[in-house]
Design a protein around this motif. Structure first.
Motif, PDB file in Angstrom:
ATOM      1  N   ARG A  68      -4.501 -25.288  13.492  1.00 21.08           N
ATOM      2  CA  ARG A  68      -3.456 -25.012  12.905  1.00 21.08           C
ATOM      3  C   ARG A  68      -2.238 -25.600  13.733  1.00 21.08           C
ATOM      4  NH1 ARG A  68      -3.983 -18.308  11.748  1.00 21.08           N
ATOM      5  NH2 ARG A  68      -5.686 -18.758  10.248  1.00 21.08           N
ATOM      6  N   LYS A 101      14.232 -27.294   0.088  1.00 23.59           N
ATOM      7  CA  LYS A 101      14.894 -26.293   0.233  1.00 23.59           C
ATOM      8  C   LYS A 101      14.682 -25.161   1.176  1.00 23.59           C
ATOM      9  CE  LYS A 101      16.697 -25.963  -4.818  1.00 23.59           C
ATOM     10  NZ  LYS A 101      15.663 -26.915  -5.300  1.00 23.59           N
ATOM     11  N   GLU A 194     -10.633 -24.441  -4.199  1.00 17.94           N
ATOM     12  CA  GLU A 194      -9.604 -23.906  -5.496  1.00 17.94           C
ATOM     13  C   GLU A 194      -9.626 -24.876  -6.538  1.00 17.94           C
ATOM     14  OE1 GLU A 194      -5.742 -23.701  -3.461  1.00 17.94           O
ATOM     15  OE2 GLU A 194      -6.595 -21.864  -2.296  1.00 17.94           O
TER      16      GLU A 194
ATOM     17  N   ARG B 178       5.820 -12.202   9.750  1.00 14.69           N
ATOM     18  CA  ARG B 178       6.538 -12.754   8.621  1.00 14.69           C
ATOM     19  C   ARG B 178       7.015 -11.018   8.220  1.00 14.69           C
ATOM     20  NH1 ARG B 178       5.576 -17.961   7.009  1.00 14.69           N
ATOM     21  NH2 ARG B 178       5.476 -19.057   9.004  1.00 14.69           N
ATOM     22  N   SER B 183       1.737 -14.653   8.529  1.00 13.81           N
ATOM     23  CA  SER B 183       1.829 -15.863   7.722  1.00 13.81           C
ATOM     24  C   SER B 183       0.349 -16.205   7.046  1.00 13.81           C
ATOM     25  CB  SER B 183       2.434 -16.986   8.448  1.00 13.81           C
ATOM     26  OG  SER B 183       1.602 -17.783   9.489  1.00 13.81           O
ATOM     27  N   SER B 184      -0.671 -15.865   8.119  1.00 11.99           N
ATOM     28  CA  SER B 184      -1.941 -16.252   7.267  1.00 11.99           C
ATOM     29  C   SER B 184      -3.002 -15.329   8.265  1.00 11.99           C
ATOM     30  CB  SER B 184      -2.227 -17.665   7.819  1.00 11.99           C
ATOM     31  OG  SER B 184      -2.015 -17.885   9.099  1.00 11.99           O
ATOM     32  N   ASP B 185      -4.380 -15.466   7.656  1.00 12.96           N
ATOM     33  CA  ASP B 185      -4.971 -14.589   8.552  1.00 12.96           C
ATOM     34  C   ASP B 185      -5.477 -15.107   9.713  1.00 12.96           C
ATOM     35  OD1 ASP B 185      -6.487 -12.377   8.747  1.00 12.96           O
ATOM     36  OD2 ASP B 185      -7.991 -12.311   7.057  1.00 12.96           O
ATOM     37  N   LEU B 186      -6.150 -14.442  10.554  1.00 14.11           N
ATOM     38  CA  LEU B 186      -6.627 -14.916  11.689  1.00 14.11           C
ATOM     39  C   LEU B 186      -7.502 -16.026  11.746  1.00 14.11           C
ATOM     40  CD1 LEU B 186      -7.024 -11.668  13.877  1.00 14.11           C
ATOM     41  CD2 LEU B 186      -5.188 -13.371  14.133  1.00 14.11           C
ATOM     42  N   PRO B 187      -7.665 -16.813  12.799  1.00 14.32           N
ATOM     43  CA  PRO B 187      -8.592 -17.953  12.446  1.00 14.32           C
ATOM     44  C   PRO B 187      -9.981 -17.251  13.020  1.00 14.32           C
ATOM     45  CG  PRO B 187      -7.143 -18.330  14.332  1.00 14.32           C
ATOM     46  CD  PRO B 187      -6.747 -17.306  13.681  1.00 14.32           C
ATOM     47  N   LYS B 318      -2.107 -19.282  -2.357  1.00  9.21           N
ATOM     48  CA  LYS B 318      -2.069 -20.505  -3.060  1.00  9.21           C
ATOM     49  C   LYS B 318      -3.088 -20.720  -4.270  1.00  9.21           C
ATOM     50  CE  LYS B 318       0.136 -23.959  -0.250  1.00  9.21           C
ATOM     51  NZ  LYS B 318       0.153 -24.819   0.774  1.00  9.21           N
ATOM     52  N   HIS B 319      -4.238 -19.921  -4.277  1.00  9.76           N
ATOM     53  CA  HIS B 319      -5.179 -20.284  -5.388  1.00  9.76           C
ATOM     54  C   HIS B 319      -4.738 -19.668  -6.730  1.00  9.76           C
ATOM     55  CE1 HIS B 319      -6.768 -16.011  -5.200  1.00  9.76           C
ATOM     56  NE2 HIS B 319      -6.638 -16.218  -3.870  1.00  9.76           N
ATOM     57  N   LEU B 321      -1.553 -19.919  -7.538  1.00  8.32           N
ATOM     58  CA  LEU B 321      -0.604 -20.893  -8.152  1.00  8.32           C
ATOM     59  C   LEU B 321      -1.408 -21.906  -9.445  1.00  8.32           C
ATOM     60  CD1 LEU B 321       1.430 -22.134  -5.148  1.00  8.32           C
ATOM     61  CD2 LEU B 321       1.886 -20.298  -6.677  1.00  8.32           C
ATOM     62  N   ALA B 322      -2.530 -21.929  -9.040  1.00  9.47           N
ATOM     63  CA  ALA B 322      -3.199 -22.840  -9.995  1.00  9.47           C
ATOM     64  C   ALA B 322      -3.581 -22.084 -11.457  1.00  9.47           C
ATOM     65  CB  ALA B 322      -4.587 -23.346  -9.579  1.00  9.47           C
ATOM     66  N   THR B 323      -3.678 -20.925 -11.277  1.00 10.43           N
ATOM     67  CA  THR B 323      -4.071 -20.195 -12.450  1.00 10.43           C
ATOM     68  C   THR B 323      -3.062 -19.368 -13.218  1.00 10.43           C
ATOM     69  OG1 THR B 323      -5.206 -18.569 -11.091  1.00 10.43           O
ATOM     70  CG2 THR B 323      -6.657 -20.075 -11.812  1.00 10.43           C
ATOM     71  N   HIS B 331       6.578 -17.847  -6.542  1.00  9.33           N
ATOM     72  CA  HIS B 331       6.488 -18.663  -5.331  1.00  9.33           C
ATOM     73  C   HIS B 331       7.701 -19.655  -5.296  1.00  9.33           C
ATOM     74  CE1 HIS B 331       3.997 -21.308  -2.538  1.00  9.33           C
ATOM     75  NE2 HIS B 331       5.040 -22.239  -2.877  1.00  9.33           N
ATOM     76  N   PHE B 332       8.263 -20.207  -6.529  1.00 12.51           N
ATOM     77  CA  PHE B 332       9.610 -20.886  -6.435  1.00 12.51           C
ATOM     78  C   PHE B 332      10.819 -20.151  -6.238  1.00 12.51           C
ATOM     79  CE2 PHE B 332       6.977 -24.441  -7.875  1.00 12.51           C
ATOM     80  CZ  PHE B 332       7.702 -25.468  -7.330  1.00 12.51           C
ATOM     81  N   TRP B 335      10.972 -18.943  -2.585  1.00 13.67           N
ATOM     82  CA  TRP B 335      11.273 -20.250  -1.532  1.00 13.67           C
ATOM     83  C   TRP B 335      12.472 -21.147  -1.964  1.00 13.67           C
ATOM     84  CZ3 TRP B 335       9.733 -17.526   1.925  1.00 13.67           C
ATOM     85  CH2 TRP B 335       8.356 -17.200   1.984  1.00 13.67           C
ATOM     86  N   THR B 336      12.948 -20.959  -3.086  1.00 12.28           N
ATOM     87  CA  THR B 336      14.174 -21.743  -3.303  1.00 12.28           C
ATOM     88  C   THR B 336      15.505 -20.494  -3.159  1.00 12.28           C
ATOM     89  OG1 THR B 336      14.061 -21.157  -5.558  1.00 12.28           O
ATOM     90  CG2 THR B 336      13.440 -23.250  -4.876  1.00 12.28           C
TER      91      THR B 336
END
Lengths: 253, 413
Positions: A68, A101, A194, B178, B183-187, B318-319, B321-323, B331-332, B335-336
């Motif tokens: 990371r 942005k 994915e 956050r 922001s993400s899971d633990l490694p 994120k997965h 977003l594809a579907t 998402h947009f 972040w915008t």
């Protein structure tokens, strides 16, 4: 007397640590090939023993960085033939601009590409990142919906010139996906998974649609003709609307 | 030739020199500037000291050399972009600064944080406290000429910073916490790395104690030096080790628990001497308590989501977003524009290594905060400097500054 003992005690501790440098430290010494021994605790961190030698002979030896680790973004391009973005030279960026942005210090500048007809195309023609402004927060990589921008592991960036060479352009930023896969194995595995899931979902959806059409007793050929007819009607309606708008504009002018 | 007579005193000189002009004896203190670039001022602190011989008559800390305008910059950034600013303010306790800001924003939003995220926050906060205290022990020693301790405290601190790098990607500013979670899971390596450092710390702390705690020089420079009474410490609003060294058991983790600190078993070390040595002993004891808390948190680390499922606050995975078209819109939009907390104000405080770290966030209903103000502990603690050194030797000023442990980025903001 007390002060003398204080000095001796302190020196004793320091001396013990010096001896440990030779006894414990030898076990941690890099081998003749210059490879560091496999880290025991923290992945790629400092040696995880309390005693002995703790120093690394940088730059001859370098500690590996965790996956990371983030230092300046780079852009990705797919090299494989027949990729869905092959006609954009495989560059994944679609110039949606979300990274620019979300960038807190606003160090990203993107120019969206235009086709011959003047319409915008989902590709960037210019992409600049000012590395002297970038704070390496990684938000761009985190929020890119297309996995097109990632954070680099390269941190030795000193240069003899500090204006132009610090502003990275598209060519300097582009890296092949293989590079990303090598430094971010977990993240890349997620991407691959994915993509696979997405394709599978699409296949099942198409199959279900076809099955539903068959079950409804519809004729695929007739259905296609009907769809064609609907499209033609829609286009005609649009033409009429545009003509009316034009007439109105001319009338108003 | 007459022999030289050495026994009779010589005759007075025949010529008279004019008497020297009489100079008035001026009884005024000497003004001495310590800093802003002095090795023992912890950054760019300037202290204007007035001295009567060796004794301090007054000591005025002059702050502002590290002014960065962070408070103002917050107003021009969305709430999530502000996450990059909060840790940069107090660079020795970045997790606590982020935590205070995030807790205030979460209060504004009224969002629930998953249990897993809260427990991870506690682990990181305690590691952050240990890292900050390690700097204190090392640098305090360095200021007083005990230059060995810093070599060993930074060894362990480095391991903790490696953990920060492991989870967040950066040693000093991981930006891992956050609004709504993490922001993400633990490694996968996290648990082993934390267990490793927690196992090593007690022995390592014994090592620092061997170097300092009973060292005669260390005791000479710190015992009975920079004393402050409980009344003065309370009146000046100081916190953490300064207040607890005077016998006041005030710790926000006990008094106003956040992040579920009420569920952990730990003691708040208190001493009554109020001097620099007591403050040093307290911090050593606090490190041991932090190891205890981190161990408990690690043992109860639940599985589950690491971030809230509220798509208006945290982005979709994120997965999706594809579907899902809805996920793309969220998402947009997020972040915008960023999220818009309802108009109002919120104050959240955490027990940072240096005392109460408070964040006051005012929202006017837009995507950017109308005002963000920090109640930074270093700034408040610095007020106690004059009380500590008044009438004492000027050499004790160095001890006082070191034991206050100010972070100038936090003082000036």
């Amino acid at each position: 007397m007390g002060y003398g003992m204080g000095v001796l005690k302190g020196m004793g501790i320091t001396f013990r640590h010096m001896i440990e440098t030779y006894t414990i430290g030898f076990k941690l010494q890099p081998s003749a090939a210059g490879d560091l021994p496999a880290p025991t605790g923290v992945a790629g961190g400092m040696p995880t023993v309390t005693g002995g030698m703790q120093t690394i002979q940088y730059p001859e030896e370098k500690l590996p960085v965790p996956e990371r680790f983030r230092y300046l973004p780079f852009l990705l391009y797919d090299e494989e033939q027949g990729h869905e973005r092959a006609h954009f030279d495989g560059v994944r960026c679609t110039a949606c601009g979300i990274c620019a942005k979300v960038c807190p210090p606003q160090c990203i500048w993107i120019v969206q590409g235009k086709g011959d007809d003047g319409k915008p195309r989902p590709v960037c023609t210019e992409f600049y990142i000012d590395s002297s402004i970038c704070m390496s927060c990684g938000f761009c990589a985190e929020y890119c919906p297309f996995d097109a921008i990632k954070m680099d592991h390269e941190f030795e960036l000193s240069s003899y010139e500090r204006h132009e060479s610090w502003v990275y352009d598209l060519q300097e930023l582009l890296h092949p996906v293989a590079y990303h896969a090598a430094i971010h194995p977990t993240d890349y595995a997620r991407e691959v998974e994915e993509t696979r899931a997405k394709d599978e979902a699409k296949r099942t959806r198409d199959a279900a649609k076809a099955a539903a059409a068959v079950a409804a007793g519809g004729d695929p050929v007739a259905d296609a003709a009907a769809a064609e007819e609907a499209k033609r009607l829609k286009m005609e309606a649009r033409e009429r609307m545009l003509a009316a708008k034009k007439a109105k504009e001319q009338g108003g002018g | 030739m007459t022999p030289i007579d050495l026994l009779t005193p010589p005759a007075p000189p025949t010529t008279t020199r004019p008497a020297p002009p009489s100079r008035p004896v001026v009884d005024e203190p000497m003004v001495l500037n310590i800093g802003p670039h002095h090795p023992s001022t912890h950054g760019v602190l300037r202290v204007v000291v007035r001295l009567d011989g060796e004794l301090v008559v007054s000591a005025d800390p002059d702050v502002g050399f590290l002014h960065t305008g962070i408070e103002k910059t917050f107003e021009a950034k969305t709430y999530v972009k502000g996450m990059t600013l909060a840790p940069r303010m107090g660079y020795l306790s970045p997790i606590h600064n982020s935590l205070a800001y995030v807790l205030a924003v979460e209060k504004l939003l009224g969002v629930d944080v998953p249990e897993r995220a809260t427990v991870i926050r506690v682990i990181l906060a305690e590691l952050d406290r240990i890292a900050s205290h390690l700097v204190f022990v090392g640098i305090h020693g360095l200021d007083l000429g005990a230059s060995s301790a810093v070599m060993y405290t930074f060894r362990e601190r480095e391991a903790i910073l490696d953990i920060m790098e492991l989870v967040g990607g950066a040693r000093m500013f991981p930006i891992y916490i956050r609004p709504g979670g993490l922001s993400s899971d633990l490694p996968p390596e996290f648990e082993a790395a934390v267990t490793d450092i927690l196992d090593r710390l007690p022995a390592a702390i014994d090592g620092y104690e061997r170097l300092l705690t009973n060292n005669v020089f260390w005791k000479d420079r710190t015992v009975g030096v920079a004393v402050i009474s409980a009344e003065e410490a309370l009146a000046l609003g100081t916190g953490a080790h300064i207040l607890r060294a005077t016998g006041v058991a005030y710790d926000l983790r006990k008094c106003a628990p956040y992040c579920g600190y009420e569920d952990y078993e730990f003691d708040v070390p208190v001493r009554t001497e109020g001097d620099a040595y007591a403050r040093y002993l307290l911090r050593i004891a606090e490190m041991r308590e932090s190891v205890k808390i981190a161990r408990q948190a690690l043992s109860r680390l639940p599985s589950g989501p690491y971030v809230t499922a509220d798509r208006k606050v945290a982005p979709p995975p994120k997965h999706e977003l594809a579907t899902s078209m809805e996920a793309v819109i969220h998402h947009f939009k997020l972040w915008t524009e960023g999220f818009r907390p309802p108009a109002g104000e919120a104050y959240a405080a955490v027990e940072a290594p240096r005392g109460e770290m408070g964040m006051y966030v005012v929202s006017d209903g837009t995507a950017k905060p109308w005002r963000v103000h920090m109640r930074s502990p270093s700034f408040v603690n610095l007020q106690a400097l004059e009380t500590m050194v008044l009438g004492r030797q000027v050499a004790d000023l160095v001890t006082a500054v070191a034991s206050l442990d100010p972070v100038m980025g936090e003082v000036d903001r």
